[in-house]
Design a protein around this motif. Structure first.
Motif, PDB file in Angstrom:
ATOM      1  N   MET A   1       0.835  -1.196   0.000  1.00 49.71           N
ATOM      2  CA  MET A   1       0.000   0.000   0.000  1.00 49.71           C
ATOM      3  C   MET A   1       0.875   1.254   0.000  1.00 49.71           C
ATOM      4  O   MET A   1       1.894   1.293   0.659  1.00 49.71           O
ATOM      5  CB  MET A   1      -0.906   0.013   1.236  1.00 49.71           C
ATOM      6  CG  MET A   1      -1.604   1.336   1.454  1.00 49.71           C
ATOM      7  SD  MET A   1      -2.591   1.374   2.936  1.00 49.71           S
ATOM      8  CE  MET A   1      -4.059   0.590   2.342  1.00 49.71           C
ATOM      9  N   ARG A   2       0.422   2.255  -0.771  1.00 53.84           N
ATOM     10  CA  ARG A   2       1.136   3.535  -0.790  1.00 53.84           C
ATOM     11  C   ARG A   2       0.313   4.568   0.003  1.00 53.84           C
ATOM     12  O   ARG A   2      -0.908   4.640  -0.164  1.00 53.84           O
ATOM     13  CB  ARG A   2       1.281   3.956  -2.255  1.00 53.84           C
ATOM     14  CG  ARG A   2       1.534   5.425  -2.487  1.00 53.84           C
ATOM     15  CD  ARG A   2       2.982   5.723  -2.761  1.00 53.84           C
ATOM     16  NE  ARG A   2       3.113   7.144  -3.059  1.00 53.84           N
ATOM     17  CZ  ARG A   2       3.414   7.633  -4.244  1.00 53.84           C
ATOM     18  NH1 ARG A   2       3.622   6.823  -5.260  1.00 53.84           N
ATOM     19  NH2 ARG A   2       3.519   8.943  -4.428  1.00 53.84           N
ATOM     20  N   VAL A   3       0.996   5.332   0.867  1.00 54.68           N
ATOM     21  CA  VAL A   3       0.319   6.393   1.612  1.00 54.68           C
ATOM     22  C   VAL A   3       1.116   7.685   1.455  1.00 54.68           C
ATOM     23  O   VAL A   3       2.325   7.709   1.742  1.00 54.68           O
ATOM     24  CB  VAL A   3       0.197   6.060   3.118  1.00 54.68           C
ATOM     25  CG1 VAL A   3      -0.550   7.177   3.855  1.00 54.68           C
ATOM     26  CG2 VAL A   3      -0.517   4.732   3.340  1.00 54.68           C
ATOM     27  N   ASP A   4       0.475   8.724   0.977  1.00 59.87           N
ATOM     28  CA  ASP A   4       1.108  10.045   0.909  1.00 59.87           C
ATOM     29  C   ASP A   4       0.473  10.934   1.970  1.00 59.87           C
ATOM     30  O   ASP A   4      -0.758  10.986   2.090  1.00 59.87           O
ATOM     31  CB  ASP A   4       0.872  10.672  -0.465  1.00 59.87           C
ATOM     32  CG  ASP A   4       1.695   9.996  -1.551  1.00 59.87           C
ATOM     33  OD1 ASP A   4       2.843  10.399  -1.757  1.00 59.87           O
ATOM     34  OD2 ASP A   4       1.177   9.035  -2.160  1.00 59.87           O
ATOM     35  N   ASP A  31       4.407   1.799   1.793  1.00 58.12           N
ATOM     36  CA  ASP A  31       5.275   2.829   1.213  1.00 58.12           C
ATOM     37  C   ASP A  31       4.694   4.189   1.619  1.00 58.12           C
ATOM     38  O   ASP A  31       3.725   4.646   1.024  1.00 58.12           O
ATOM     39  CB  ASP A  31       5.285   2.639  -0.313  1.00 58.12           C
ATOM     40  CG  ASP A  31       6.045   3.741  -1.030  1.00 58.12           C
ATOM     41  OD1 ASP A  31       6.710   4.557  -0.357  1.00 58.12           O
ATOM     42  OD2 ASP A  31       5.962   3.782  -2.271  1.00 58.12           O
ATOM     43  N   ALA A  92      -3.351   4.740 -10.541  1.00 46.38           N
ATOM     44  CA  ALA A  92      -3.920   3.830  -9.547  1.00 46.38           C
ATOM     45  C   ALA A  92      -5.003   4.580  -8.786  1.00 46.38           C
ATOM     46  O   ALA A  92      -4.876   5.771  -8.544  1.00 46.38           O
ATOM     47  CB  ALA A  92      -2.826   3.371  -8.590  1.00 46.38           C
ATOM     48  N   ALA A  94      -6.911   6.401  -6.033  1.00 43.95           N
ATOM     49  CA  ALA A  94      -6.405   7.008  -4.800  1.00 43.95           C
ATOM     50  C   ALA A  94      -7.574   7.480  -3.954  1.00 43.95           C
ATOM     51  O   ALA A  94      -8.566   7.994  -4.475  1.00 43.95           O
ATOM     52  CB  ALA A  94      -5.495   8.182  -5.131  1.00 43.95           C
ATOM     53  N   GLU A 117      -7.563  -0.681   0.072  1.00 48.11           N
ATOM     54  CA  GLU A 117      -7.210   0.298  -0.972  1.00 48.11           C
ATOM     55  C   GLU A 117      -5.724   0.171  -1.320  1.00 48.11           C
ATOM     56  O   GLU A 117      -4.944  -0.367  -0.525  1.00 48.11           O
ATOM     57  CB  GLU A 117      -7.475   1.726  -0.469  1.00 48.11           C
ATOM     58  CG  GLU A 117      -8.912   1.983  -0.064  1.00 48.11           C
ATOM     59  CD  GLU A 117      -9.765   2.506  -1.205  1.00 48.11           C
ATOM     60  OE1 GLU A 117      -9.203   2.806  -2.269  1.00 48.11           O
ATOM     61  OE2 GLU A 117     -10.988   2.605  -1.021  1.00 48.11           O
ATOM     62  N   SER A 118      -5.347   0.709  -2.463  1.00 46.44           N
ATOM     63  CA  SER A 118      -3.924   0.639  -2.819  1.00 46.44           C
ATOM     64  C   SER A 118      -3.196   1.955  -2.574  1.00 46.44           C
ATOM     65  O   SER A 118      -1.980   1.987  -2.426  1.00 46.44           O
ATOM     66  CB  SER A 118      -3.763   0.219  -4.280  1.00 46.44           C
ATOM     67  OG  SER A 118      -4.482   1.107  -5.093  1.00 46.44           O
ATOM     68  N   HIS A 119      -3.936   3.065  -2.536  1.00 47.76           N
ATOM     69  CA  HIS A 119      -3.269   4.369  -2.406  1.00 47.76           C
ATOM     70  C   HIS A 119      -4.117   5.332  -1.572  1.00 47.76           C
ATOM     71  O   HIS A 119      -5.231   5.681  -1.965  1.00 47.76           O
ATOM     72  CB  HIS A 119      -3.033   4.953  -3.803  1.00 47.76           C
ATOM     73  CG  HIS A 119      -2.236   6.224  -3.792  1.00 47.76           C
ATOM     74  ND1 HIS A 119      -2.136   7.047  -4.880  1.00 47.76           N
ATOM     75  CD2 HIS A 119      -1.478   6.809  -2.817  1.00 47.76           C
ATOM     76  CE1 HIS A 119      -1.361   8.088  -4.583  1.00 47.76           C
ATOM     77  NE2 HIS A 119      -0.958   7.959  -3.335  1.00 47.76           N
ATOM     78  N   VAL A 121      -4.184   9.147   0.352  1.00 49.10           N
ATOM     79  CA  VAL A 121      -3.548  10.468   0.408  1.00 49.10           C
ATOM     80  C   VAL A 121      -4.196  11.231   1.565  1.00 49.10           C
ATOM     81  O   VAL A 121      -5.421  11.403   1.577  1.00 49.10           O
ATOM     82  CB  VAL A 121      -3.735  11.234  -0.925  1.00 49.10           C
ATOM     83  CG1 VAL A 121      -3.181  12.641  -0.811  1.00 49.10           C
ATOM     84  CG2 VAL A 121      -3.080  10.477  -2.075  1.00 49.10           C
TER      85      VAL A 121
END
Ligand code: SAM
Length: 288
Positions: A1-4, A31, A92, A94, A117-119, A121
């Protein structure tokens, strides 16, 4: 998983290097990228706020700065560029998450949904919050592009100075649900707010007696079935005492005959609509 995470205090997110979340990052399960919102300002003073229209105390975060930052981090520049031809194949999906005391209270079901979820923010507000048009704009974008969705969430009915603590809470609640983060996934299931819908029973370790307090004898018995039953009874008792509304919301089919007997012994009623605390039986059945 990506987190901004977007914030004006990137250092506030330093705890994300620690403990299970830190390990999940090192293992490549999670990430996390923390961005300084001021990197999207255009003036010499790197200004992110201004006075509120209509007057009043405090400052409000500017939508133009947030807009530039979020377009980039959400990958919307790519979507817009590609929309002339077709949908951007690399964007992807978000989920934009905006912490605010006026958002939907964060709970375990939401954490479970976000873990799929994959992303993510997360837009951390400060001062009097973010200009209301930011959430409104990205909701409109979400209506047009399947690659974006927007949620405003609250940690609870109190006011913090900024959204960074909310971002830390959300990331920890979600990260521990990702496969491989918590050593024994069974422990997730048995926890408070897990699949049973109950609070967890009390837990104990050595020594068996501490300051005159004994560990419940059944836990030392080695009798697996009795221990399971004791734990279930304790979970029910705690939930009935501390959070009766959770018990009233639980799936009525989730209670066995022993649960019904126990609840009745505490003055609860257990009809087809599920358990009702003492004095609320009539209210419950008329609502159904
Ligand atoms: N003026 C806002 C109000 O009354 O709703 C409060 C703004 S608060 C001082 C600044 C920021 O802290 C918010 O934009 C949000 O990011 C965060 N925040 C404060 N309380 C919060 C809560 N209960 N849940 C989530 N975020 C919160």
């Amino acid at each position: 998983m990506r987190v901004d995470v977007l914030t004006i205090f990137p250092e506030y997110l330093a705890p994300l290097d620690l403990s299970l979340v830190g390990k999940a990052r090192s293992a490549g399960i999670l990430d996390v990228r923390v961005h300084d919102l001021r990197d999207w300002t255009l003036d010499r003073h790197r200004t992110v706020d201004d006075t509120p229209f209509g007057g009043g105390a405090g400052m409000v975060m500017r939508p133009d700065v947030w807009g530039r930052a979020l377009d980039e981090v959400l990958g919307l520049e790519r979507v817009v560029d590609a929309s002339a031809a077709s949908v951007d194949p690399v964007a992807a999906p978000a989920r934009l998450l905006i912490p605010t005391p006026s958002g939907t209270p964060l709970d375990q079901r939401t954490a479970e949904a976000l873990a799929r979820e994959s992303h993510l923010v997360i837009a951390c507000g400060r001062y009097e919050g973010i200009d209301a048009r930011v959430a409104e704009h990205y909701r409109r974008v979400a209506d047009e592009h399947e690659s974006v969705s927007v949620s405003e969430f609250s940690l609870g009915d109190y006011v913090l100075n900024g959204g960074e603590v909310a971002a830390l809470v959300l990331i920890e609640a979600v990260a521990r649900l990702l496969p491989g983060v918590v050593g024994n996934p069974r422990s997730l299931d048995e926890e408070s707010h897990g699949s049973s819908g109950l609070l967890e029973y009390g837990v104990y370790t050595k020594p068996p007696t501490w300051r005159g307090l004994d560990v419940p004898e059944v836990l030392l018995s080695g009798h697996h079935a009795r221990i399971e039953r004791w734990r279930r009874d304790e979970a029910l008792r705690r939930t009935a005492e501390r959070r009766p509304e959770i018990l009233e919301r639980a799936d009525p089919g989730a209670f066995d005959p022993h649960d019904h007997d126990l609840l009745s012994s505490w003055g609860w009623t257990t009809g087809p609509g599920g358990p009702r605390r003492p004095g609320e039986a009539d209210q419950g059945s008329s609502a159904g």
